[in-house]
Write an enzyme that holds these catalytic residues in place. Structure first.
Site, PDB file in Angstrom:
ATOM      1  N   CYS A  26       0.871  -1.175   0.000  1.00  0.00           N
ATOM      2  CA  CYS A  26       0.000   0.000   0.000  1.00  0.00           C
ATOM      3  C   CYS A  26       0.908   1.226   0.000  1.00  0.00           C
ATOM      4  CB  CYS A  26      -0.949  -0.023   1.199  1.00  0.00           C
ATOM      5  SG  CYS A  26      -0.108  -0.108   2.785  1.00  0.00           S
ATOM      6  N   ALA A  27       0.446   2.336   0.532  1.00  0.00           N
ATOM      7  CA  ALA A  27       1.226   3.575   0.458  1.00  0.00           C
ATOM      8  C   ALA A  27       2.517   3.518   1.261  1.00  0.00           C
ATOM      9  CB  ALA A  27       0.376   4.746   0.934  1.00  0.00           C
TER      10      ALA A  27
END
Length: 474
Positions: A26-27
């Protein structure tokens, strides 16, 4: 940084290539599903260059690298593993297979409520703005902003209309999200939600008053007397009805011929679910939701600072288990009935816990000599003060234990204080410093006092315990 080398170290410390089932990012985090968690070398992962924290949740092992780094590590990792790009949802699905019933329930609720949070946050914050503009004595003694500037009365009314929309039509949002989660057609779920708040029905907000006056209207169908009452602002009825709708739809598709599927399946699925919603699911669900919100509010109001202290102390450990995701449903119900409940007490307590975790993390940065740890702790602590506690909790506080314990103590004491003064929020948002607009205007001062107490205690205790730990080590 040598990302290929880092990726190889990650693979080795996770038990080797054969122990990894799926991987994505993810980020900020690598999100990996492993076959056997006992093979993970947590200490080894901790010492890999760039690693800011690690934790296991929802059947996944997640390693925090931070934005801008994680994607490069993942690119090297996927190349070494010989896998193509996977989405986080694919990894989540793989992780779900390893979860128990309770974990799946928590994840299911999160999957339903997380997508609708922006609508609830927007409506809630506008509700907070409306409250500040209409609260007498908030800016000027015995007057509100509308009294001072009558020309903005319509603007304030317009703000109130927008603020109420997500809560009035909450079953539509939940119907769409829940039916999609349960594997049905989300647009049928939205139609079900629209049915539950149809303007031809009596207003569900005033159900008790309408019932007391004997003004309830009924349908008489198949010998049944069915109340023609809406379900505005409810949660449980639409969740259960959405599950029934999705289940019916999937089973009908198995038996209905394909050339009739688009006609027969939605017709019978929606009709049968609608009938069940108004005869069984809705009435029982309305009472269940009301009992939950009434019971929790009663406990908070009755136990006062004792209840606040217990909840505040335990909030961070609850976050570790992931059980805090279920609070979204409870808070939504409390906010939907704000006229009766006065708002949600969970949000302010969550804020006290987040502030404490952030302050404890900054305390650890102050007392520790390791430059790498300090480099992680400072931005992580600031992030927690703003409502994002993951880097602070998993990257620093839990790793060294005493910052986490200090934060629990700070959160418990500050939560007791705000509970004593019945601090509540009328909106959701980032639980921390940015959460100020979400708080009831008459509770704002004590909310700020609570944050100050939480931060002071957590920071001070962390410094004291940290120096004590250093003396023992010497």
């Amino acid at each position: 940084m040598n990302f290929s080398q880092i990726a190889q170290q990650v693979i080795d410390k996770l038990g080797g290539k054969d122990n990894i089932s799926a991987a994505a990012h993810c980020a900020t985090r690598l999100r990996i599903v492993v076959k056997n968690e006992n093979l993970i070398d947590k200490k080894g992962i901790e010492n890999i260059e760039g690693v800011k924290g690690q934790f296991a949740v929802a059947g996944q092992y997640q390693i925090i690298f931070g934005s801008g780094t994680v994607n490069k590590v993942y690119a090297a990792l996927s190349k070494l593993l010989g896998i193509g790009d996977m989405t986080t949802s694919e990894v989540a699905a793989a992780g779900t297979e390893k979860q128990g019933l309770l974990q799946r329930l928590v994840k299911g609720l999160a999957d339903i409520f997380v997508p609708i949070i922006p609508a609830i946050v927007a409506g809630g914050l506008l509700m907070g703005i409306h409250s500040m503009l209409t609260a007498k004595g908030f800016f000027v003694e015995e007057k509100n902003v509308v009294d001072l500037y009558p020309a903005i009365a319509d603007l304030v009314d317009f703000i109130n209309t927008i603020a109420n929309a997500p809560f009035v039509f909450l079953p539509v949002l939940l119907g769409f999200s829940a039916t999609r989660k349960f594997g049905g057609n989300p647009f049928l779920g939205a139609a079900l939600g629209m049915l539950l708040v149809h303007p031809a029905l009596s207003d569900g907000w005033n159900y008790a008053l309408t019932l007391a006056k004997g003004n309830i209207q009924y349908w008489h169908i198949f010998g049944l007397e069915i109340e023609r009452v809406g379900y505005q602002g409810t949660v449980i009825p639409v969740l259960v009805a959405s599950w029934v709708l999705a289940t019916l739809e999937k089973n009908l598709r198995k038996v209905v011929p394909s050339f009739l599927d688009n006609l027969i399946t939605p017709l019978f699925a929606l009709f049968i679910t609608g009938l069940l919603a108004f005869t069984v699911i809705g009435p029982i669900g309305r009472e269940a939701g009301s009992l939950i919100s009434t019971g929790l509010t009663w406990l908070y109001d009755t136990l006062g600072f004792v209840g606040g202290a217990i909840f505040g102390t335990l909030y961070a450990p609850i976050v570790i288990t992931g059980m805090h995701q279920t609070f979204i449903a409870v808070e939504t119900q409390l906010l939907a009935e704000v006229a009766r409940t006065g708002g949600t007490f969970i949000f302010p307590i969550a804020a006290m816990s987040n502030i404490a975790q952030g302050a404890a993390c900054l305390g650890a940065a102050y007392v520790m000599k390791d430059a790498k740890v300090r480099g992680i702790a400072v931005p992580s602590g600031i992030s927690a003060l703003l409502g994002i506690t993951e880097p602070a909790m998993f990257g620093v506080n839990l790793r060294y234990r005493y910052p986490f314990i200090s934060a629990m103590i700070g959160a418990g004491i500050s939560s007791a204080v705000i509970a004593l003064f019945n601090v509540k929020a009328i909106a959701l948002g980032a639980a921390g410093l940015p959460g100020i607009p979400s708080i009831k205007p008459d509770s704002l001062a004590m909310y700020c006092v609570g944050m100050l107490i939480s931060a002071s205690i957590a920071f001070t205790l962390t410094v004291i315990l940290g120096k004590r730990a250093q003396l023992k080590a010497e």
